[in-house]
Design an enzyme around this catalytic site. Sequence first.
Site, PDB file in Angstrom:
ATOM      1  N   MET A  99       2.744 -53.736  33.914  1.00  0.00           N
ATOM      2  CA  MET A  99       3.362 -53.279  34.007  1.00  0.00           C
ATOM      3  C   MET A  99       3.898 -51.534  34.195  1.00  0.00           C
ATOM      4  SD  MET A  99       6.288 -56.963  33.989  1.00  0.00           S
ATOM      5  CE  MET A  99       5.715 -56.790  32.487  1.00  0.00           C
ATOM      6  N   ILE A 157       2.910 -59.158  26.486  1.00  0.00           N
ATOM      7  CA  ILE A 157       2.624 -58.802  25.621  1.00  0.00           C
ATOM      8  C   ILE A 157       3.206 -56.862  25.769  1.00  0.00           C
ATOM      9  CG2 ILE A 157       0.519 -56.372  24.890  1.00  0.00           C
ATOM     10  CD1 ILE A 157      -1.150 -58.538  26.114  1.00  0.00           C
ATOM     11  N   GLY A 187       8.332 -51.260  29.842  1.00  0.00           N
ATOM     12  CA  GLY A 187       7.499 -51.344  29.991  1.00  0.00           C
ATOM     13  C   GLY A 187       6.516 -51.844  29.176  1.00  0.00           C
ATOM     14  N   SER A 188       5.155 -53.101  29.957  1.00  0.00           N
ATOM     15  CA  SER A 188       4.404 -53.479  29.068  1.00  0.00           C
ATOM     16  C   SER A 188       2.686 -54.610  30.111  1.00  0.00           C
ATOM     17  CB  SER A 188       5.328 -55.318  28.017  1.00  0.00           C
ATOM     18  OG  SER A 188       6.311 -55.284  29.415  1.00  0.00           O
ATOM     19  N   ARG A 189       2.863 -55.435  28.995  1.00  0.00           N
ATOM     20  CA  ARG A 189       1.588 -56.299  30.369  1.00  0.00           C
ATOM     21  C   ARG A 189       1.269 -57.869  30.142  1.00  0.00           C
ATOM     22  NH1 ARG A 189      -4.229 -54.882  27.830  1.00  0.00           N
ATOM     23  NH2 ARG A 189      -4.995 -57.103  27.612  1.00  0.00           N
TER      24      ARG A 189
END
Length: 230
Positions: A99, A157, A187-189
Amino acid sequence: MTMLETFIKPMHPEGRRFVAIFAGITIILFLIWPVLGWIGVGLTIWCYYFFRDPPRTTPTREGLIVSPADGIVSLIEKAVPPPELGMADVPLCRVSVFMNVFNCHVNRAPISGRIMAVSYRPGKFFNASLDKASIDNERNSLCLEIADGRQVAVVQIAGLVARRIVCFVKQDDSLRTGERFGLIRFGSRLDVYLPDGVVPLVTVGQGMIAGETVLADLLATEPARTGRTD
């Protein structure tokens, strides 16, 4: 959907204080210099947009696993689920959805099931698109047991910019496919570990919509899909 609804989306309550902070700073910037104030207006609108929480239409057919996040499929590979979940120590197919700061950051359950474990682990803040982020970065992991007894893991994450993982659920809660369970700020995953033998129906580089895009199908017999970029 009206034209107004196209541009104005509901905001998740988690974002209200951040938008208020941005708005307060914007007022101060206007007092200092109007040009700075208008920059603050733009950043305040972006902050609201970051925390948007639009409704999603989730497919309800049994066996479907949907994307837990908006973004781009950045990795598909075999990996062992996080050890803190207590799952079998065998490599499973892991699908990673990255993301960026412009994606909707509300996370949704990939499949219906009971939460067998929730585990938060502090860590580093490498770029979430890197493979080592799954091992080294701050993360929050969930293990879902589905109706047939198999398990699906989903891992939030933190990334290079993200500094706060939020999880709304706890062990023994039940989730429906597409139900909101958390978010990550800025912002991440998300990683999804599929049950053994289940192949993804998406490819690296494919755009995903949380709660809507079918990521895998427990009932499918077709091979893993390939794709092309035009």
